[in-house]
Scaffold this active site. Structure first.
Site, PDB file in Angstrom:
ATOM      1  N   ASN A 153       0.800  -1.231   0.000  1.00  0.00           N
ATOM      2  CA  ASN A 153       0.000   0.000   0.000  1.00  0.00           C
ATOM      3  C   ASN A 153       0.836   1.287   0.000  1.00  0.00           C
ATOM      4  O   ASN A 153       0.426   2.286  -0.577  1.00  0.00           O
ATOM      5  CB  ASN A 153      -0.997  -0.010   1.159  1.00  0.00           C
ATOM      6  CG  ASN A 153      -0.346  -0.193   2.501  1.00  0.00           C
ATOM      7  OD1 ASN A 153       0.813  -0.587   2.598  1.00  0.00           O
ATOM      8  ND2 ASN A 153      -1.094   0.097   3.542  1.00  0.00           N
ATOM      9  N   GLU A 250       4.667  -4.679  11.887  1.00  0.00           N
ATOM     10  CA  GLU A 250       3.642  -3.647  11.659  1.00  0.00           C
ATOM     11  C   GLU A 250       2.516  -4.319  10.903  1.00  0.00           C
ATOM     12  O   GLU A 250       2.613  -4.531   9.697  1.00  0.00           O
ATOM     13  CB  GLU A 250       4.214  -2.483  10.832  1.00  0.00           C
ATOM     14  CG  GLU A 250       5.338  -1.729  11.490  1.00  0.00           C
ATOM     15  CD  GLU A 250       4.903  -0.995  12.732  1.00  0.00           C
ATOM     16  OE1 GLU A 250       3.701  -0.705  12.885  1.00  0.00           O
ATOM     17  OE2 GLU A 250       5.759  -0.726  13.588  1.00  0.00           O
ATOM     18  N   CYS A 284      -3.473   0.586   6.826  1.00  0.00           N
ATOM     19  CA  CYS A 284      -3.564  -0.346   7.961  1.00  0.00           C
ATOM     20  C   CYS A 284      -4.258   0.251   9.171  1.00  0.00           C
ATOM     21  O   CYS A 284      -4.960  -0.449   9.893  1.00  0.00           O
ATOM     22  CB  CYS A 284      -2.161  -0.797   8.345  1.00  0.00           C
ATOM     23  SG  CYS A 284      -1.048   0.589   8.601  1.00  0.00           S
ATOM     24  N   GLU A 458       7.659   1.976  14.759  1.00  0.00           N
ATOM     25  CA  GLU A 458       8.436   2.637  13.717  1.00  0.00           C
ATOM     26  C   GLU A 458       8.415   4.131  13.998  1.00  0.00           C
ATOM     27  O   GLU A 458       7.619   4.622  14.804  1.00  0.00           O
ATOM     28  CB  GLU A 458       7.851   2.320  12.330  1.00  0.00           C
ATOM     29  CG  GLU A 458       7.989   0.839  12.014  1.00  0.00           C
ATOM     30  CD  GLU A 458       7.890   0.477  10.544  1.00  0.00           C
ATOM     31  OE1 GLU A 458       6.825   0.742   9.958  1.00  0.00           O
ATOM     32  OE2 GLU A 458       8.856  -0.080   9.998  1.00  0.00           O
TER      33      GLU A 458
HETATM   34  P1  NDP Z   1       0.993  -9.778   3.378  1.00  0.00           P
HETATM   35  O1  NDP Z   1       1.057 -10.128   4.815  1.00  0.00           O
HETATM   36  O2  NDP Z   1       0.327 -10.685   2.441  1.00  0.00           O
HETATM   37  O3  NDP Z   1       2.479  -9.601   2.824  1.00  0.00           O
HETATM   38  C1  NDP Z   1       3.418  -8.731   3.421  1.00  0.00           C
HETATM   39  C2  NDP Z   1       4.812  -9.051   2.891  1.00  0.00           C
HETATM   40  O4  NDP Z   1       5.272 -10.287   3.443  1.00  0.00           O
HETATM   41  C3  NDP Z   1       4.861  -9.226   1.377  1.00  0.00           C
HETATM   42  O5  NDP Z   1       6.066  -8.695   0.888  1.00  0.00           O
HETATM   43  C4  NDP Z   1       4.814 -10.738   1.243  1.00  0.00           C
HETATM   44  O6  NDP Z   1       5.328 -11.190   0.030  1.00  0.00           O
HETATM   45  C5  NDP Z   1       5.680 -11.169   2.413  1.00  0.00           C
HETATM   46  N1  NDP Z   1       5.488 -12.547   2.852  1.00  0.00           N
HETATM   47  C6  NDP Z   1       4.407 -13.352   2.689  1.00  0.00           C
HETATM   48  N2  NDP Z   1       4.616 -14.552   3.284  1.00  0.00           N
HETATM   49  C7  NDP Z   1       5.848 -14.504   3.850  1.00  0.00           C
HETATM   50  C8  NDP Z   1       6.630 -15.413   4.633  1.00  0.00           C
HETATM   51  N3  NDP Z   1       6.190 -16.630   4.960  1.00  0.00           N
HETATM   52  N4  NDP Z   1       7.854 -15.027   5.059  1.00  0.00           N
HETATM   53  C9  NDP Z   1       8.319 -13.793   4.765  1.00  0.00           C
HETATM   54  N5  NDP Z   1       7.619 -12.876   4.025  1.00  0.00           N
HETATM   55  C10 NDP Z   1       6.405 -13.227   3.585  1.00  0.00           C
HETATM   56  O7  NDP Z   1       0.377  -8.322   3.339  1.00  0.00           O
HETATM   57  P2  NDP Z   1      -0.076  -7.448   2.078  1.00  0.00           P
HETATM   58  O8  NDP Z   1       1.098  -7.192   1.194  1.00  0.00           O
HETATM   59  O9  NDP Z   1      -1.304  -8.073   1.524  1.00  0.00           O
HETATM   60  O10 NDP Z   1      -0.423  -6.059   2.787  1.00  0.00           O
HETATM   61  C11 NDP Z   1      -1.611  -5.801   3.436  1.00  0.00           C
HETATM   62  C12 NDP Z   1      -1.477  -5.983   4.935  1.00  0.00           C
HETATM   63  O11 NDP Z   1      -0.448  -5.165   5.449  1.00  0.00           O
HETATM   64  C13 NDP Z   1      -2.723  -5.578   5.674  1.00  0.00           C
HETATM   65  O12 NDP Z   1      -3.068  -6.541   6.647  1.00  0.00           O
HETATM   66  C14 NDP Z   1      -2.345  -4.294   6.368  1.00  0.00           C
HETATM   67  O13 NDP Z   1      -3.083  -4.015   7.499  1.00  0.00           O
HETATM   68  C15 NDP Z   1      -0.901  -4.489   6.621  1.00  0.00           C
HETATM   69  N6  NDP Z   1      -0.228  -3.207   6.757  1.00  0.00           N
HETATM   70  C16 NDP Z   1       0.202  -2.804   7.993  1.00  0.00           C
HETATM   71  C17 NDP Z   1       0.784  -1.585   8.174  1.00  0.00           C
HETATM   72  C18 NDP Z   1       1.300  -1.162   9.520  1.00  0.00           C
HETATM   73  O14 NDP Z   1       2.151  -0.306   9.575  1.00  0.00           O
HETATM   74  N7  NDP Z   1       0.831  -1.702  10.616  1.00  0.00           N
HETATM   75  C19 NDP Z   1       0.950  -0.657   7.052  1.00  0.00           C
HETATM   76  C20 NDP Z   1       0.500  -1.180   5.798  1.00  0.00           C
HETATM   77  C21 NDP Z   1      -0.088  -2.412   5.670  1.00  0.00           C
HETATM   78  P3  NDP Z   1       4.299 -11.430  -1.185  1.00  0.00           P
HETATM   79  O15 NDP Z   1       3.464 -10.218  -1.291  1.00  0.00           O
HETATM   80  O16 NDP Z   1       5.171 -11.612  -2.326  1.00  0.00           O
HETATM   81  O17 NDP Z   1       3.496 -12.651  -0.789  1.00  0.00           O
END
Ligand code: NDP
Length: 484
Positions: A153, A250, A284, A458
């Site tokens: 995002n 996060e 998020c 953060e």
């Molecule tokens: P995901 O949890 O699907 O993915 C996050 C990252 O982790 C991606 O780069 C993903 O790769 C990677 N990943 C997935 N599986 C693994 C694993 N087993 N080991 C290591 N890395 C892995 O989240 P989204 O990308 O769909 O983002 C949306 C989510 O992020 C929402 O839940 C949102 O709330 C949260 N978010 C939180 C924020 C905060 O600051 N608290 C800010 C922004 C978003 P890949 O995409 O290639 O699968």
């Protein structure tokens, strides 16, 4: 392809390709067109990146904090100079309107680089006097190689929010963007190099979850910082625990926003709009459960619907457009599923709910009223433009229902009663609370979640504690007394 980078990865100061990795199509969400084609990192690329980061880290940590800070502050300046070009990339990568990316992405990344660049020179330990003239001094040490894993995002912001404190403390980093939005982290790497960062200090490897998992489990890595969903957070946290690695998580949220009947109604409506529909709801900390005191409910809904009708949906590159598409077809379908569930559960659809005709992953901003706590749309993180409005009567009830969630990222209250505002902030189980505003995240303030929404913070001085550790040095000014 207009947005094709020179190669998929940025390792040891140069662009690196390995076409043996699985293909990653980068899609412009407004049209569905492929705008770049990258490859997922092979084990060889991941190894090169970790080795480069390991080799760069020690010498970087030996520089003075002021010298490290200078590189970060130069990078901040370059980022601001290139804000327009970076915003165009971010808009094509994420689909967010150029109106937003111009003010909230590279600019926010530059703020982090500037803030932590400024802080780097004043990172110190402390002196602790003890009995008899003995004393302890502490040394704040870098952790080593840090891994950053990002969500889709806020790709530029996430890369910078992780890199800036990590590098300020003397660490190096390997960053893996979400495969949905892989472009802008490469630009962050280029800018850091141009600003004087040594090669290998900040590396970018592309890939799916398996690439992230390979980084998290590598013994060369000292710390993992993830921005992502709770299920991914649990997996990454567990994998990191096997080697006792440091973590920052996060994660997601289902944050409450409580509007009392003495609130400034226009401000509360603006807060609800910003806290639900900015970035098409893909934020998020969004306040997606809007609790409205029963007496003002209909007035609130009426004003809200009138304001939301003014959203300009369309081509994200049009500076007048204020509402863009979802990041991907998959995310759009997930959100449509939740809208269907809201309707099936009997929530009252006030507006929106439909996909726009034609190409692109556009969903209308959607408001449900008469939502009850047990409905799926009130319990699960939707991560799209879907607001749930719930009614309440008393302050006590609102607080207890606001906290009745496994998440704890953010919470907001709108009221003109000063005491009540602070009582609510004290009672919310959330990492960030807002009084009469919503969703601001300045770099000076800690940001992170309570409960299932995360570990660590953060931004702000707090982030320093998550990218360094303290060494204690005991100095005896007296003899050593042993019992025999
Ligand atoms: P995901 O949890 O699907 O993915 C996050 C990252 O982790 C991606 O780069 C993903 O790769 C990677 N990943 C997935 N599986 C693994 C694993 N087993 N080991 C290591 N890395 C892995 O989240 P989204 O990308 O769909 O983002 C949306 C989510 O992020 C929402 O839940 C949102 O709330 C949260 N978010 C939180 C924020 C905060 O600051 N608290 C800010 C922004 C978003 P890949 O995409 O290639 O699968």
């Amino acid at each position: 392809m207009k947005f094709q980078p020179r190669a998929s990865h940025f390792v040891n100061g140069v662009y690196v390709e390995d076409s043996a990795g699985a293909e990653i199509d980068v899609i412009y969400p407004a049209t569905g067109d492929v705008i770049a084609r990258l490859h997922s990192a092979t084990p060889a690329v991941i190894d090169q990146a970790l080795e480069a980061a390991r080799a760069a880290q020690k010498a970087w940590a030996r520089l003075s904090g002021t010298e490290r800070g200078r590189v970060l502050r130069r990078a901040a300046d370059i980022m601001r100079e290139r804000n327009h070009d970076l915003s165009v990339i971010e808009t094509h990568d994420t689909g967010k309107p150029i109106q937003e990316t111009t003010v909230a992405d590279a600019t926010s990344g530059a703020d982090a680089l500037e803030y932590f660049g400024g802080l780097a020179g004043s990172l110190t330990g402390e002196h602790i006097p003890l009995a008899g003239g003995d004393f302890v001094y502490t040394i704040r040490e870098a952790l080593g190689v840090c891994v950053g894993i990002g969500a889709w995002n806020y790709p530029t912001q996430i890369a910078c929010w992780k890199a800036a404190p990590a590098l300020a403390c003397g660490n190096s980093m390997v960053f893996k963007p979400s495969e949905t939005t892989p472009l802008s982290a490469l630009k962050v790497a280029e800018i850091l190099m141009e600003a004087g960062a040594p090669k290998g200090l900040f590396n970018v490897v592309q890939g799916y979850g398996d690439a992230g998992a390979a980084l998290v489990t590598d013994p060369r890595v000292a710390k993992v910082s993830l921005t992502g969903s709770v299920p991914t957070g649990k997996k990454v946290y567990a994998a990191a625990a096997a080697d006792m690695k440091h973590v920052s998580m996060e994660l997601g949220g289902k944050s409450p926003m409580v509007v009392f009947d003495d609130a400034d109604l226009d401000n509360a409506v603006s807060g609800a709009i910003l806290g639900n529909f900015y970035s098409s709801g893909q934020v998020c900390s969004n306040g997606t459960r809007v609790f409205v005191q029963r007496g003002i409910k209909e007035a609130f809904l009426e004003r809200l619907a009138a304001r939301v009708a003014m959203a300009k949906i369309g081509d994200p590159m049009d500076p007048e457009v204020s509402f863009g598409p979802m990041v991907s077809e998959a995310q759009m379908k997930t959100v449509q599923g939740y809208i269907d569930m809201g309707i099936a559960d009997g929530a009252r659809l006030i507006c929106g709910g439909k996909k726009l005709e034609g190409a692109g992953y556009f969903l209308e901003p959607t408001i449900f009223a008469d939502v009850t706590d047990g409905m799926t749309i009130a319990r699960e993180e939707i991560f799209g433009p879907v607001m749930s409005v719930l009614d309440f009567d008393t302050e006590e009830e609102a607080l207890s229902r606001a906290n009745a969630t496994e998440f704890g990222l953010a919470a907001g209250v709108f009221t003109s009663d000063l005491n009540r505002a602070h009582r609510m902030a004290a009672g919310f189980e959330a990492g960030t609370c807002y009084i009469n505003t919503y969703n601001l995240a300045p770099v000076e303030a800690p940001f992170g979640g309570a409960k299932m929404s995360g570990i660590g913070r953060e931004n702000s001085k707090s982030a320093i504690n998550h990218y360094s550790e303290t060494k204690t040095v005991y100095v005896s000014m007296n003899g050593v007394e042993a019992p025999y």
